[in-house]
Motif scaffolding. Structure first.
Motif, short mmCIF file in Angstrom:
data_model
loop_
_atom_site.label_atom_id
_atom_site.label_comp_id
_atom_site.label_asym_id
_atom_site.label_seq_id
_atom_site.Cartn_x
_atom_site.Cartn_y
_atom_site.Cartn_z
N ARG A 14 26.45 5.32 0.24
CA ARG A 14 27.05 6.12 1.31
C ARG A 14 28.16 7.02 0.76
N PHE A 15 28.91 6.49 -0.22
CA PHE A 15 29.94 7.28 -0.89
C PHE A 15 29.30 8.51 -1.54
N ALA A 16 28.20 8.28 -2.28
CA ALA A 16 27.52 9.40 -2.94
C ALA A 16 26.99 10.41 -1.93
N GLU A 17 26.42 9.93 -0.83
CA GLU A 17 25.92 10.84 0.22
C GLU A 17 27.06 11.68 0.79
N ALA A 18 28.21 11.04 1.03
CA ALA A 18 29.35 11.76 1.60
C ALA A 18 29.87 12.81 0.62
N VAL A 19 29.92 12.46 -0.67
CA VAL A 19 30.37 13.43 -1.67
C VAL A 19 29.43 14.62 -1.71
N GLY A 49 29.86 16.94 1.13
CA GLY A 49 31.15 17.61 1.27
C GLY A 49 32.06 16.96 2.31
N ARG A 50 31.85 15.68 2.59
CA ARG A 50 32.67 14.97 3.59
C ARG A 50 33.67 14.09 2.85
N ALA A 51 34.79 14.70 2.43
CA ALA A 51 35.77 14.03 1.57
C ALA A 51 36.38 12.79 2.23
N SER A 52 36.74 12.88 3.49
CA SER A 52 37.39 11.72 4.13
C SER A 52 36.41 10.56 4.27
N ASP A 53 35.15 10.86 4.58
CA ASP A 53 34.14 9.80 4.64
C ASP A 53 33.94 9.19 3.25
N ALA A 54 33.89 10.05 2.23
CA ALA A 54 33.70 9.57 0.86
C ALA A 54 34.83 8.64 0.46
N ALA A 67 28.00 -3.84 -1.19
CA ALA A 67 28.74 -2.94 -2.08
C ALA A 67 27.83 -1.81 -2.56
N ARG A 68 26.59 -2.13 -2.88
CA ARG A 68 25.62 -1.12 -3.33
C ARG A 68 25.38 -0.09 -2.23
N ARG A 94 36.70 6.75 2.39
CA ARG A 94 36.55 5.46 3.09
C ARG A 94 35.42 4.63 2.50
N TRP A 95 34.26 5.25 2.21
CA TRP A 95 33.15 4.52 1.62
C TRP A 95 33.52 3.98 0.25
N ARG A 96 34.25 4.78 -0.53
CA ARG A 96 34.67 4.34 -1.88
C ARG A 96 35.59 3.13 -1.78
#
Length: 150
Positions: free
Chosen positions: A82-87, A90-95, A76-77, A97-99
């Motif tokens: 990965r969510f923070a990296e995607a945000v 600027g990769r909204a769709s990746d963010a 989860a960590r 999915r990671w979230r």
């Protein structure tokens, strides 16, 4: 700004080699062991760490022991990072999915904890968690030696 030069022990490089030859990507190995990607690739080239030289397991027989030391909280960590990296990238769709993955892993970890610690008081849970943390630190120290002093 570049990252500071990092020197890693031979045991870390040996584990990184094992992880890489077991199928993890170079990037995942570097994240897992806090290694620089260019240093990893240079060492892999120098010492001939090639997956093509490895014996392939029969189809359907994946060795997942590589991930045996990861628990749901670790996963989860990692998903939150990965969510923070995607945000930031600027990769909204990746963010998104990671979230979703991070949220699901967190829910599963909490459900496991509720079952595991059922019937225990908060103090007993805290003592048990401290005991587990201490055991993990002792195992790490036995494998890697004492942590460096600050």
């Amino acid at each position: 700004m570049t990252e500071p030069y990092r020197i890693r022990e031979a045991a870390i490089w040996a584990q990184a080699r094992t992880d890489y030859l077991s199928g993890l990507s170079a990037e995942a190995v570097c994240r897992r062991h806090d290694l620089g990607l260019s240093a990893f690739r240079r060492r892999a080239r120098k010492y001939g760490w090639r997956r093509s030289d490895q014996v392939e397991p029969p189809p359907g027989e994946l060795d997942l022991n590589l991930y045996s030391d990861l628990d749901m909280d670790d996963l989860a960590r990692t998903a939150r990072l990965r969510f923070a990296e995607a945000v930031e990238g600027g990769r909204a769709s990746d963010a998104r999915r990671w979230r979703a993955l991070a949220d699901e892993l967190t829910r599963e970890a909490r459900a496991f904890d509720r079952d595991f610690f059922r019937g225990m008081s908060r103090e007993e849970v805290a003592a048990s968690m401290e005991n587990m943390r201490r055991e993990i630190e002792e195992e790490d120290e036995a494998l890697l030696g004492p942590p460096p002093e600050d």
